[in-house]
Design an enzyme around this catalytic site. Sequence first.
Site, short mmCIF file in Angstrom:
data_model
loop_
_atom_site.label_atom_id
_atom_site.label_comp_id
_atom_site.label_asym_id
_atom_site.label_seq_id
_atom_site.Cartn_x
_atom_site.Cartn_y
_atom_site.Cartn_z
N ASP A 1 -86.94 -2.25 9.91
CA ASP A 1 -86.84 -0.80 9.85
C ASP A 1 -88.23 -0.21 10.03
O ASP A 1 -89.23 -0.92 9.91
CB ASP A 1 -86.20 -0.34 8.54
CG ASP A 1 -86.97 -0.81 7.31
OD1 ASP A 1 -87.82 -1.71 7.47
OD2 ASP A 1 -86.73 -0.30 6.20
N ASP B 1 -83.80 -1.48 2.89
CA ASP B 1 -84.11 -0.96 1.55
C ASP B 1 -82.96 -0.18 0.93
O ASP B 1 -82.92 0.01 -0.27
CB ASP B 1 -85.36 -0.08 1.58
CG ASP B 1 -85.21 1.10 2.53
OD1 ASP B 1 -84.15 1.22 3.18
OD2 ASP B 1 -86.15 1.91 2.63
N ASP C 1 -77.87 -1.01 3.96
CA ASP C 1 -78.46 -2.16 4.65
C ASP C 1 -77.90 -3.48 4.13
O ASP C 1 -78.14 -4.53 4.72
CB ASP C 1 -79.99 -2.17 4.48
CG ASP C 1 -80.66 -1.03 5.21
OD1 ASP C 1 -80.14 -0.64 6.27
OD2 ASP C 1 -81.67 -0.52 4.72
#
Length: 916
Positions: free
Chosen positions: A374, A630, A634
């Site tokens: 990410d 996070d 996810d």
Amino acid sequence: MAHSAASGAASAAHFEKKTPEVAHEEKKPPLPEEEDEDEDMDALIEELESQDGHIDIEDDEDGEPGGARPVPDELLTTDTRHGLTDAEVVARRKKYGLNQMKEEKENLVLKFLSYFVGPIQFVMEAAAILAAGLEDWVDFGVICALLLLNACVGFVQEFQAGSIVDELKKTLALKAVVLRNGRLTEVEAPEVVPGDILQVEEGTIIPADGRIVTEEAFLQVDQSAITGESLAVDKHKGDTCYASSAVKRGEAFMVITATGDNTFVGRGPALVNAASAGTGHFTEVLNGIGTVLLILVILTLLVVWVSSFYRSNSIVTILEFTLAITIIGVPVGLPAVVTTTMAVGAAYLAKKKAIVQKLSAIESLAGVEILCSDKTGTLTKNKLSLAEPYCVSGVDPEDLMLTACLAASRKKKGIDAIDKAFLKSLRYYPRAKSVLTQYKVLEFHPFDPVSKKVSAVVLSPQGERITCVKGAPLSVLKTVEEDHPIPDEVDSAYKNKVAEFATRGFRSLGVARKRGEGSWEILGIMPCSDPPRHDTAKTINEAKTLGLSIKMLTGDAVGIARETSRQLGLGTNVYNAERLGLGGGGTMPGSEVYDFVEAADGFAEVFPQHKYNVVEILQQRGYLVAMTGDGVNDAPSLKKADTGIAVEGASDAARSAADIVFLAPGLSAIIDALKTSRQIFHRMYAYVVYRIALSLHLEIFLGLWIAILNTSLNLQLVVFIAIFADIATLAIAYDNAPFSKTPVKWNLPKLWGMSVLLGIVLAVGTWITLTTMLVGSENGGIVQNFGRTHPVLFLEISLTENWLIFITRANGPFWSSIPSWQLSGAILLVDIIATLFTIFGWFVGGQTSIVAVVRIWVFSFGCFCVLGGLYYLLQGSAGFDNMMHGKSPKKNQKQRSLEDFVVSLQRVSTQHEKSS
């Protein structure tokens, strides 16, 4: 431009008029990150928190208590505006205990005894019984001591390493926010008691069973850990939420109805143990190696038995031969050394702020070829700063800022980076700041990853109900467009500004509002930037040299993602995730979708499903994939990835799903951990090659010696050779191992090929030593000056075998990497002891001259050089690798047809879901 006029009027109603030019002048400098600013912001949030209109929760209703040990109804009628008092908490904890499962504490005695269990250990135990049957008490004692030594070392090292990891794991303990004494308080999850009023929100792992008590509450809860159901379940007031479930959307309050073993999960022991710390593929590798070595021992014994029966050897002689082959053919220390290496490595990673949830994660991280990362917080600083806003004609920037801040969380704990940036920027908008606290929040809806908006319904000081929205610019624009048409010039200017900000690397947030039952008004765009971390570009270059490809997956717009990717040196092949066509659209053939994902540098505007699909496609192409995350959304992709990585500040749900949890920010921490994991893997690989070669060495040599010359090495010396081989390499866990410049995997065919060839060369060297002592004068042959055959062979075997670890541990020539002092010291100590054995003739009688010993050292060093050259050639030989293992075949037409078929099914399935 009715909406603009309305907006201007609204601005006049709430603020003193301030010219846009002056407002812009004050906002141009970037915001410094200073402690006094954080304190000012915290004070503001506390003031806003005290007016939390959106936490209007109602008294709970009676319902069924949720535990095997029922909680009386009167304990579940807690005042939902005050919560429990400290005295009530103490009394309930005394009665119901801590909110944790009764863990079966690991029995240390049984743990120690487990080191004596396994195929390799069973063979050595059989050898000990055989030695006792032959009344060879020296060998019996030494074999038992060898088993005990391996068990002790493995137990102590794993225990110490586990303690280090456990200490750091305590920092990852789940937290809970409860209402006590009229205030929201964060406590450790085990401190929650029945009757507590618990606050849950997106990303929360629910610590205990409870019933929702908030009016008009709407939660989406992931109960897959309990029910296996992949879709989130909708929950409303009165519904029960179970411990270990994850909140995916919404926020509410609930009254705790059951804790610890009385929860639904607590009554299912199998569920409690679901998250076991598996040992992974390396356990299968060790078991496979042990099995093959046992088969080779049996084959060697068959040769020995046939030759012995042919010569009519006595049963005692045959049993002695059997004992010798059994001892040297099975590496008793293999499991202990490898497990110790992994455990010590996990402890080392823990010191570098990387918490390994299970040992197998070390192995999988070492083999990772593609990292799907990410952007925010990993590649960038995750410290947003606002730039000069774009306001629709007639809109005051103060008005835009006030609306954006009203659509923000009013909780100090868990406030996201965007809201934090807006609240910090209020220092440049004094009028907006002065009236912000006068608004009462009636409803607050946190960021929705589907609609890409956050909204709030507030009550103005004049009593007017206002709906405020901020979020992805085009999503906010769509909200207004669905209400009424937007003039072309406003629409065009708005979209052009979004594109302009994106090309400059800004992330834009659209802001809109609706007054009462009136129309939606588009106010403007607030650009914000999250600059790359100072070390990211350098780290990415380092990652490329390590053979690691990084793909950026972000929810930002394509322009922003592409510009960020360009700045970081990742490349500019960044595309909208919708081009994957996996959401029911797209015409790209499946095989081209796979090629597209493989070639892309990243994807923008991704949803959680896109992340999951990207990981899945790369895995189907044969790559080992790591995924960072996070948020609670996810979790599926973290579980799907070969190595799931929860970055610093990750939600409880992401941490639970990840294999490794990082407590340090940035990509550099991940790359450091990757290099360390490759070092750990290299230690294991080097030891396995070394140990297999040693077993094959003596199986070949002793098998031939017995079959041809009908004699064998002294049994006591055979046992000591086995001891020395294991003792010397226990220090491999602390070696200064080099890390590979490419991802590493268990290439078993090549591993066996190298081990067999090294074993053969060792056997040839020992055979030369033997045969040169069988000719010449009565005092010996070329190598031996005078003395006995057995001590000389013992020394040659000990030296060449011990030194082999210096060859297998290197990534190039053996002199290219300096071993640790622990490993060098252990090898030197064993060599000295073996030399003393030979000089003084311990256990066999008869001394050997210093001259003969020097000759053996020189000859052994010559063998060592030959082995080093052979290993270096084999290690870098693509031809040898192809011969032993072969490379992965190119994707053939059959594979591509299968990929086309799979993607077609996904599209049809999604279209069916939409139509239904």
